[in-house]
Motif scaffolding. Structure first.
Motif, mmCIF file in Angstrom:
data_model
loop_
_atom_site.group_PDB
_atom_site.id
_atom_site.type_symbol
_atom_site.label_atom_id
_atom_site.label_comp_id
_atom_site.label_asym_id
_atom_site.label_seq_id
_atom_site.Cartn_x
_atom_site.Cartn_y
_atom_site.Cartn_z
ATOM 1 N N ALA A 38 -33.492 -18.363 -5.114
ATOM 2 C CA ALA A 38 -32.107 -18.788 -5.321
ATOM 3 C C ALA A 38 -31.565 -19.517 -4.093
ATOM 4 O O ALA A 38 -30.907 -20.561 -4.213
ATOM 5 C CB ALA A 38 -31.241 -17.570 -5.654
ATOM 6 N N VAL A 39 -31.847 -18.984 -2.908
ATOM 7 C CA VAL A 39 -31.385 -19.618 -1.666
ATOM 8 C C VAL A 39 -31.987 -21.016 -1.531
ATOM 9 O O VAL A 39 -31.311 -21.977 -1.147
ATOM 10 C CB VAL A 39 -31.759 -18.736 -0.438
ATOM 11 C CG1 VAL A 39 -31.596 -19.518 0.851
ATOM 12 C CG2 VAL A 39 -30.880 -17.500 -0.408
ATOM 13 N N ALA A 40 -33.280 -21.157 -1.859
ATOM 14 C CA ALA A 40 -33.955 -22.455 -1.742
ATOM 15 C C ALA A 40 -33.290 -23.507 -2.633
ATOM 16 O O ALA A 40 -33.203 -24.681 -2.264
ATOM 17 C CB ALA A 40 -35.422 -22.302 -2.114
ATOM 18 N N ARG A 41 -32.788 -23.098 -3.805
ATOM 19 C CA ARG A 41 -32.147 -24.053 -4.714
ATOM 20 C C ARG A 41 -30.835 -24.581 -4.133
ATOM 21 O O ARG A 41 -30.446 -25.713 -4.388
ATOM 22 C CB ARG A 41 -31.922 -23.411 -6.075
ATOM 23 C CG ARG A 41 -33.212 -23.053 -6.776
ATOM 24 C CD ARG A 41 -33.010 -22.588 -8.191
ATOM 25 N NE ARG A 41 -32.691 -23.708 -9.062
ATOM 26 C CZ ARG A 41 -32.851 -23.682 -10.375
ATOM 27 N NH1 ARG A 41 -33.326 -22.605 -10.954
ATOM 28 N NH2 ARG A 41 -32.532 -24.725 -11.116
ATOM 29 N N PHE A 42 -30.140 -23.739 -3.352
ATOM 30 C CA PHE A 42 -28.929 -24.215 -2.663
ATOM 31 C C PHE A 42 -29.299 -25.306 -1.662
ATOM 32 O O PHE A 42 -28.618 -26.323 -1.551
ATOM 33 C CB PHE A 42 -28.227 -23.057 -1.956
ATOM 34 C CG PHE A 42 -27.362 -22.225 -2.858
ATOM 35 C CD1 PHE A 42 -26.003 -22.476 -2.971
ATOM 36 C CD2 PHE A 42 -27.900 -21.204 -3.613
ATOM 37 C CE1 PHE A 42 -25.200 -21.715 -3.815
ATOM 38 C CE2 PHE A 42 -27.109 -20.427 -4.450
ATOM 39 C CZ PHE A 42 -25.759 -20.683 -4.557
ATOM 40 N N GLY A 43 -30.390 -25.068 -0.907
ATOM 41 C CA GLY A 43 -30.823 -26.064 0.076
ATOM 42 C C GLY A 43 -31.267 -27.356 -0.572
ATOM 43 O O GLY A 43 -31.063 -28.446 -0.020
ATOM 44 N N ALA A 44 -31.879 -27.256 -1.764
ATOM 45 C CA ALA A 44 -32.365 -28.445 -2.460
ATOM 46 C C ALA A 44 -31.226 -29.270 -3.040
ATOM 47 O O ALA A 44 -31.283 -30.505 -3.050
ATOM 48 C CB ALA A 44 -33.325 -28.025 -3.574
ATOM 49 N N ALA A 45 -30.161 -28.595 -3.524
ATOM 50 C CA ALA A 45 -29.081 -29.291 -4.219
ATOM 51 C C ALA A 45 -27.947 -29.731 -3.289
ATOM 52 O O ALA A 45 -27.249 -30.707 -3.592
ATOM 53 C CB ALA A 45 -28.523 -28.400 -5.323
ATOM 54 N N ARG A 46 -27.742 -29.008 -2.172
ATOM 55 C CA ARG A 46 -26.614 -29.315 -1.276
ATOM 56 C C ARG A 46 -27.120 -29.589 0.144
ATOM 57 O O ARG A 46 -27.400 -28.650 0.895
ATOM 58 C CB ARG A 46 -25.617 -28.157 -1.273
ATOM 59 C CG ARG A 46 -25.072 -27.755 -2.636
ATOM 60 C CD ARG A 46 -24.361 -28.915 -3.344
ATOM 61 N NE ARG A 46 -23.082 -29.244 -2.741
ATOM 62 C CZ ARG A 46 -21.913 -28.922 -3.282
ATOM 63 N NH1 ARG A 46 -21.855 -28.291 -4.443
ATOM 64 N NH2 ARG A 46 -20.795 -29.267 -2.681
ATOM 65 N N PRO A 47 -27.253 -30.880 0.521
ATOM 66 C CA PRO A 47 -27.794 -31.218 1.847
ATOM 67 C C PRO A 47 -27.008 -30.608 3.002
ATOM 68 O O PRO A 47 -27.599 -30.277 4.039
ATOM 69 C CB PRO A 47 -27.707 -32.757 1.870
ATOM 70 C CG PRO A 47 -27.661 -33.166 0.433
ATOM 71 C CD PRO A 47 -26.964 -32.066 -0.281
#
Length: 866
Positions: free
Chosen positions: A494-503
């Motif tokens: 879940a944390v990784a998806r935040f990094g992928a979607a929000r630079p």
């Protein structure tokens, strides 16, 4: 003495009142030896037999030897004349017969009791005898069974009929010979005998629609005394009405409507229930609704519950019809039976106005703690529908759901609430922040691992789209610190998806993932290292494919494909795209009373996997790409029924013909299908069905190679069923002596279309970006004029033709519809599809564009529509 009595009574209460709760199998086997004594004490034997029956019904397993010893010890009790003991002996013999050996030895004793003068023995003896005898022994007692069916004693007649019902599964042809006696028993004045007799007749005719039609027509004009038999007749009539799409079905609906005026409440309810559940709805539901309305005002709690429950179900299809019962349902809100009150409130929520919601919700909250989880789930489903119906009420509805989430309850109940909040987040943009906040609060104390993992997945998918995504990262990272391994692993994803979607959050996410690389659990460490490497690459396409929009392969089929790959094609690279992905569940309109736990859905590929393994060398074709829905190749009333299932591989096609023989006096042998393949196709082989007995499905497999040119794959196969017919004894199913004769049966053509060769999906959130990234790929574009007059119907037809889900249709108006989706062709080639349909001047025009790395695949999709 009175003190002693009180003490004994208290001890009995303390022990829970169950004298059988600590039974030991070994001790019971020792006690059963007492049956060999002479003489025996009936009361002691009754206690021991009761213990044996209780133990078996609790699921205790006996070895064959133990069961046999116990069985033969029990048979010694036939010498006793005690009536209660004898009836327990029959019951025990019946329970042990499936586990013991040589049980056939008691047949003579049971036959003697079955034909004796003691009615108390006869009924139980029939049940026991029919449970232990095989098909050959049954013929010896067939005369006695026919006599028992028409016996004057209702208990004997009913026992024989119920036994016939059980036997119809193993020796259906033998039971069919008892139909004449069963028809006599239908006229019985005893309600249960008449009911059981009708069940036997209906079961014997279940594969013969014409006979069933005659039965229903005849009995609907006669006078049946049994309300149970009439209820069964109503069910048969409703089934015929469902299956018959012509005007001839009206007579069945008229009969059901006439039963609404019957004097028995059971019949009246069954008729109302049948009318409401007909998919082909009756012209006028007013009569059925008025009957249920009367039930809601009954003094009997069972009728009030039946009325409220059925009206609740009706709201899913005809909410306007239920609106007339508002006053009656409001009277049930204060009902002493909380189940009735819950159904009444949830039905009012589904049919009432927006202004009445707050008042009804307040009334629900007053008794939520008094009802079971089953009915709490009913409330949750009602609130979930309200969230969709009245989006402006999301604040108060979400708060109510969150309050329920904090209450005590099981996994199924908590999952239903979480599903409702997740649906609210996905459907209503205004409720996204509120819903995600409630989910974050819940996972702080969630004790169910599977539910916590699911919510973390939703937070990872929806959180980055929120206005303040950083506020959710704290809740997710807390799970890495405090929770078990599976939850920590889900939190990392879940944390990784935040990094992928929000630079803007990427630097912080990198720090968190670096900390997770020191975790004790190897799954958590591996995920952290994996996601860190992808995020550090700064490759947008790589991040999209492996973090943001990851296709999830079906785990069962993936495991199977990997095993086949390691065993047969180790030198080739493994193609992950060839594995079917997990299908998204269809959005089904839920009924307020459908609260039973759903069975896990199994894909068609998994259902047929074991059957395909029977084909020699099937593993050489590689993993199955797609299994299509079965297509009927014969009419439903024909003597032979055949349907075709298409199994699509990368370069091959397997046609599975599921065959059913409905003639009891014939056995088909050497059954195969002669194909007339479309041009370009090559038939490589066939696996015939050696024998096709009555009422047992057999399979014929044809292995075919696709043409090299994809456009040549569109076509149809002519098919003919070929077989050898041998007459057989309808009772035993054994074929007569002789070679039989060859025969053929024509089948409908098997169509091979574009949709069969594609695994498609609706447009994802980043579809526009994907379309732009594919700008360098081959593109095929054309304009078509469609025959439909309604643009919505035309869009659905195009989606069906291309195999796209209906969710691909989006936006637009009544005159304009857009279709956006994508798919994977059977050789692992992706394709993106975009279409716009416009209605103008009485015609519908469609512009269709397809982009794919291979121009022949893009052209194939245009040709399929053209």
């Amino acid at each position: 003495m009175s003190n002693s009595f009180r003490r004994d009574k208290k001890e009995e209460e303390d022990s829970g009142g169950n004298v059988f709760q600590n039974l030991d199998k070994t001790t019971l086997l020792q006690e059963a030896r007492y049956f060999n004594s002479t003489p025996v004490n009936p009361r002691k034997c009754i206690l021991i037999l009761s213990k044996i029956i209780y133990m078996l019904n609790q699921g205790e397993k006996l070895t064959t030897q133990e069961a046999t010893d116990m069985f033969f010890a029990t048979t010694k009790l036939f010498q006793s004349k005690d009536v209660v003991l004898r009836r327990l002996v029959y019951l025990c013999i019946k329970e042990l017969s499936s586990m013991a050996q040589d049980v056939i030895i008691v047949t003579s004793s049971l036959t003697k009791d079955m034909t004796g003068k003691e009615d108390l023995y006869r009924a139980a003896a029939i049940r026991a005898l029919c449970s232990i005898t095989d098909s050959t022994m049954l013929q010896a007692i067939e005369r006695y069974m026919k006599q028992a069916i028409v016996d004057k004693n209702p208990a004997v007649s009913s026992a024989a009929l119920v036994s016939a019902l059980h036997l119809s599964g193993t020796v259906p042809d033998l039971v069919r010979r008892w139909v004449n006696e069963a028809q006599e028993a239908v006229k019985s004045n005893n309600p249960m005998v008449s009911y059981h007799a009708l069940a036997v007749i209906a079961g014997a005719r279940r594969n013969d629609r014409l006979s069933t039609v005659k039965l229903v027509t005849k009995l609907s004009h006669s006078h049946l005394n049994s309300p149970f038999a009439i209820s069964l007749l109503i069910r048969l009539a409703a089934k015929l009405a469902e299956e018959d799409q012509t005007d001839a079905s009206e007579k069945y609906i008229e009969y059901i409507e006439s039963c609404l005026r019957h004097q028995s409440e059971i019949v009246v309810y069954e008729a109302a229930h049948a009318l409401i559940n007909l998919r082909k709805s009756a012209k006028d539901l007013a009569q059925a609704v008025s009957v249920l309305q009367i039930f809601c005002g009954s003094s009997k709690a069972t009728l009030r519950l039946a009325g409220a429950r059925t009206l609740a179900k009706l709201t899913a299809k005809h909410p306007v019809a239920v609106a007339a019962c508002t006053v009656d349902l409001e009277n049930l809100i204060s009902d002493s039976n909380r189940s009735v009150a819950t159904l009444a409130v949830t039905t009012l929520l589904a049919t009432g106005a927006e202004s009445s919601i707050d008042r009804l919700m307040k009334q629900i909250s007053s008794f939520m703690s008094e009802i079971s989880d089953e009915f709490k789930i009913v409330v949750v489903h009602a609130i979930r529908r309200l969230c969709s119906k009245y989006p402006r009420k999301h604040q108060s509805l979400a708060a109510f759901l969150a309050g329920m989430l904090r209450d005590e309850g099981g996994l199924q109940y908590k999952t239903a609430i979480a599903d409702a909040i997740i649906a609210l987040v996905e459907e209503n943009p205004d409720a996204k922040e509120t819903g995600l906040a409630h989910l974050c609060e819940f996972i702080e104390d969630c004790e169910h691992t599977s539910l916590a993992v699911r919510i973390l997945h939703v937070l990872g998918r929806e959180g980055p789209k929120a206005r303040q995504p950083s506020r959710y990262i704290r809740y997710i990272y807390n799970r890495v610190i405090l929770e078990s391994g599976p939850v920590r692993a889900a939190a990392v994803s879940a944390v990784a998806r935040f990094g992928a979607a929000r630079p803007e959050l990427l630097p912080n996410v990198r720090v968190l993932l670096a900390r997770c690389q020191l975790d004790d659990d190897d799954e958590v460490r591996d995920r952290a290292i994996y996601y860190s490497a992808i995020l550090d690459s700064d490759d947008s396409q790589l991040i999209n494919e492996f973090i943001t929009n990851v296709p999830l392969p079906n785990p069962v089929l993936l495991e199977s494909a990997l095993r086949d790959h390691l065993a047969n094609r180790l030198e080739e690279p493994f193609n992950m795209d060839s594995i079917p992905t997990i299908e998204e569940p269809l959005q089904v309109k839920e009924s307020p009373i459908e609260v039973e736990p759903r069975k896990p859905t199994i894909s068609r590929e998994e259902q047929y996997a074991d059957q395909l393994k029977t084909i020699p060398g099937i593993e050489k074709l590689g993993p199955v790409f797609k299994t299509c829905e079965a297509v009927e190749l014969t009419e439903p009333e024909t003597e032979y029924r055949v349907r075709c299932v298409k199994h699509v591989y990368a370069r091959h096609l397997v046609l599975q013909f599921e065959c059913l023989n409905t003639l009891s006096d014939q056995v088909l042998e050497k059954v195969h299908v002669r194909l007339e393949p479309a041009p370009g196709y090559r038939v490589l082989g066939e696996v015939a069905c050696e024998q096709l007995p009555y009422d047992k499905q057999g399979n014929v497999f044809c292995i075919i190679q696709f043409p090299e040119n994809p456009i040549e794959t569109l076509g149809s196969f002519g098919a003919t069923l070929e077989f050898v017919v041998r007459d057989c004894d309808p009772t035993t199913g054994l074929p007569d002596t002789g070679e039989g004769y060859a025969d053929t049966y024509p089948l409908e053509d098997v169509e091979i279309g574009c949709a069969d060769q594609l695994r498609t999906r609706a447009a994802s959130d980043d579809w526009e970006a994907s379309w732009e990234r594919a700008s360098t790929a081959a593109e095929a574009c054309d304009t078509f004029e469609l025959t439909q007059r309604d643009v919505g119907e035309a869009a659905v037809a195009v989606c069906t033709h291309l195999g796209l889900p209906k969710a691909s249709i989006g936006g637009g108006s009544d005159a304009v519809k857009d279709i956006r989706g994508g798919g994977l062709w059977r050789e692992g080639v992706p394709a993106l599809i975009r279409a716009r349909l416009v209605a103008a001047q009485g015609t519908i025009t469609m512009q269709l564009a397809v982009r794919s790395p291979r121009d022949d695949i893009a052209t194939l999709l245009l040709v399929a529509v053209g």
